[in-house]
Write a protein that holds these residues in place. Structure first.
Motif, short mmCIF file in Angstrom:
data_model
loop_
_atom_site.label_atom_id
_atom_site.label_comp_id
_atom_site.label_asym_id
_atom_site.label_seq_id
_atom_site.Cartn_x
_atom_site.Cartn_y
_atom_site.Cartn_z
N MET A 1 0.94 -1.24 -0.14
CA MET A 1 0.07 0.07 0.05
C MET A 1 1.04 1.21 0.06
N THR A 2 0.65 2.07 -0.93
CA THR A 2 1.30 3.28 -0.99
C THR A 2 0.95 4.48 -0.01
N THR A 3 2.05 5.08 0.58
CA THR A 3 1.99 6.10 1.57
C THR A 3 1.79 7.35 0.69
N ARG A 4 0.77 8.15 0.65
CA ARG A 4 0.83 9.24 -0.22
C ARG A 4 0.92 10.46 0.66
N ILE A 5 1.85 11.39 0.24
CA ILE A 5 2.21 12.75 1.04
C ILE A 5 2.00 13.75 -0.04
N ALA A 6 1.15 14.88 0.49
CA ALA A 6 0.94 15.97 -0.55
C ALA A 6 1.29 17.21 0.21
N ILE A 7 2.18 17.94 -0.65
CA ILE A 7 2.53 19.30 -0.36
C ILE A 7 1.90 20.53 -1.05
N LEU A 8 1.16 21.15 0.03
CA LEU A 8 0.13 22.13 -0.68
C LEU A 8 0.67 23.63 -0.33
N GLY A 9 0.45 24.54 -0.95
CA GLY A 9 0.43 25.86 -1.02
C GLY A 9 0.46 26.55 -2.32
N GLY A 10 0.21 27.87 -2.53
CA GLY A 10 -0.03 28.45 -3.59
C GLY A 10 1.32 28.78 -4.58
N PRO A 11 1.38 29.32 -5.60
CA PRO A 11 2.23 29.36 -6.34
C PRO A 11 3.55 29.99 -5.92
N ARG A 12 4.82 29.26 -6.09
CA ARG A 12 6.02 29.90 -5.75
C ARG A 12 6.21 30.03 -4.26
N CYS A 13 5.86 28.80 -3.65
CA CYS A 13 6.19 29.08 -2.07
C CYS A 13 7.14 27.84 -1.88
N GLY A 14 7.63 27.29 -2.81
CA GLY A 14 8.67 26.30 -2.36
C GLY A 14 8.42 24.75 -2.49
N LYS A 15 7.06 24.49 -3.18
CA LYS A 15 6.71 23.05 -3.11
C LYS A 15 7.58 21.95 -3.81
N THR A 16 7.94 22.62 -4.99
CA THR A 16 8.66 21.82 -5.90
C THR A 16 10.14 21.35 -5.25
N THR A 17 10.78 22.53 -4.75
CA THR A 17 11.87 22.28 -4.00
C THR A 17 12.05 21.52 -2.85
N TYR A 73 5.33 2.53 -5.69
CA TYR A 73 6.06 2.81 -4.67
C TYR A 73 5.40 2.74 -3.22
N ASP A 74 6.32 2.61 -2.32
CA ASP A 74 5.76 2.61 -1.17
C ASP A 74 5.63 4.08 -0.46
N TYR A 75 6.18 4.95 -1.22
CA TYR A 75 5.95 6.32 -0.68
C TYR A 75 5.74 7.21 -2.13
N ALA A 76 4.77 8.11 -2.03
CA ALA A 76 4.52 8.97 -3.14
C ALA A 76 4.41 10.12 -2.45
N ILE A 77 5.09 11.06 -3.59
CA ILE A 77 5.22 12.50 -2.89
C ILE A 77 4.56 13.26 -4.10
N THR A 78 3.81 14.45 -3.88
CA THR A 78 3.41 15.31 -4.78
C THR A 78 3.34 16.76 -4.33
N ASP A 79 3.51 17.65 -5.21
CA ASP A 79 3.45 19.09 -4.89
C ASP A 79 2.12 19.61 -5.32
N TYR A 80 1.22 18.80 -5.39
CA TYR A 80 -0.07 19.14 -5.69
C TYR A 80 -1.06 18.22 -5.01
N ALA A 81 -2.25 18.15 -5.44
CA ALA A 81 -3.06 17.15 -5.16
C ALA A 81 -4.27 17.07 -6.06
N THR A 82 -4.89 15.96 -6.31
CA THR A 82 -5.87 15.87 -7.33
C THR A 82 -7.31 16.80 -6.67
N PHE A 83 -7.36 17.17 -5.57
CA PHE A 83 -8.49 17.97 -5.14
C PHE A 83 -8.20 19.23 -5.39
N VAL A 84 -6.89 19.70 -5.69
CA VAL A 84 -6.50 21.19 -5.87
C VAL A 84 -7.37 21.67 -7.05
#
Length: 191
Positions: A1-17, A73-84
């Motif tokens: 089972m994949t552990t999903r981690i979403a990093i949220l914030g508006g544009p240019r706040c450092g999510k991708t980095t 993957y065991d862990y999945a990281i995204t700098d967005y989320a499908t609910f955004v």
């Protein structure tokens, strides 16, 4: 089972980095981790400005596909989320009078958002701490970007979503996230 981690914030706040830092830290720990970047950035670069709320369907589908590819993957990281896309759809419409079609699209996006919320095991919000620099892709100015931050937080609170605000520089933020998901001890052993 994949552990999903979403990093949220508006544009240019450092999510991708931040997700890049997390990815590297987790790889150093020999974890099976995958990463899905924000599909909307690619969409804007390739297709130009989003002009109607119906385009948020495309953003949703593109992001969903990227995240689905992380199921191995065991862990999945995204700098967005499908609910955004729902949040951006509401934001795009603002307080203007909505057509029947816009209302129906917004309802569809809301249903998709509610369906997808439970799939994220951890949701982190990255506040705007380092100022705002325009890039070649995003259309927002700093004031609008801050309003997007507020829209994201408003949605999370309205839907009673469990999330954690992560402050600090990129390495500090990554360390805090690893602690929250119970992996920081493993990173300390590796160092």
């Amino acid at each position: 089972m994949t552990t999903r981690i979403a990093i949220l914030g508006g544009p240019r706040c450092g999510k991708t980095t931040l997700i890049q830092q997390l990815y590297v830290d987790m790889k150093i720990m020999s974890l099976n981790v995958g990463c899905a970047t924000e599909y909307s950035t690619e969409y804007l670069r390739d297709k130009g400005m989003i002009e109607s709320i119906s385009e948020q369907y495309g953003i949703y589908l593109g992001q969903a596909l990227r995240e689905e590819q992380l199921n191995c993957y065991d862990y999945a990281i995204t700098d967005y989320a499908t609910f955004v896309p729902y949040i951006y759809g509401r934001f795009m419409l603002g307080s203007k009078k909505r057509s029947e079609k816009e209302i129906e699209i917004l309802k569809d996006l809301y249903c998709l958002a509610l369906k997808d919320l439970p799939k994220y095991d951890f949701i982190f919000f990255v506040p705007r701490e380092f100022g705002y620099e325009k890039d070649e892709v995003r259309w927002q100015d700093e004031e609008t970007a801050s309003k997007v931050d507020e829209a994201i937080l408003s949605f999370l609170k309205a839907e009673n979503v469990s999330y954690k605000v992560i402050n600090g520089n990129t390495k500090e933020r990554a360390k805090k996230i690893l602690k929250e998901i119970g992996l920081y001890k493993e990173l300390s052993k590796e160092a």
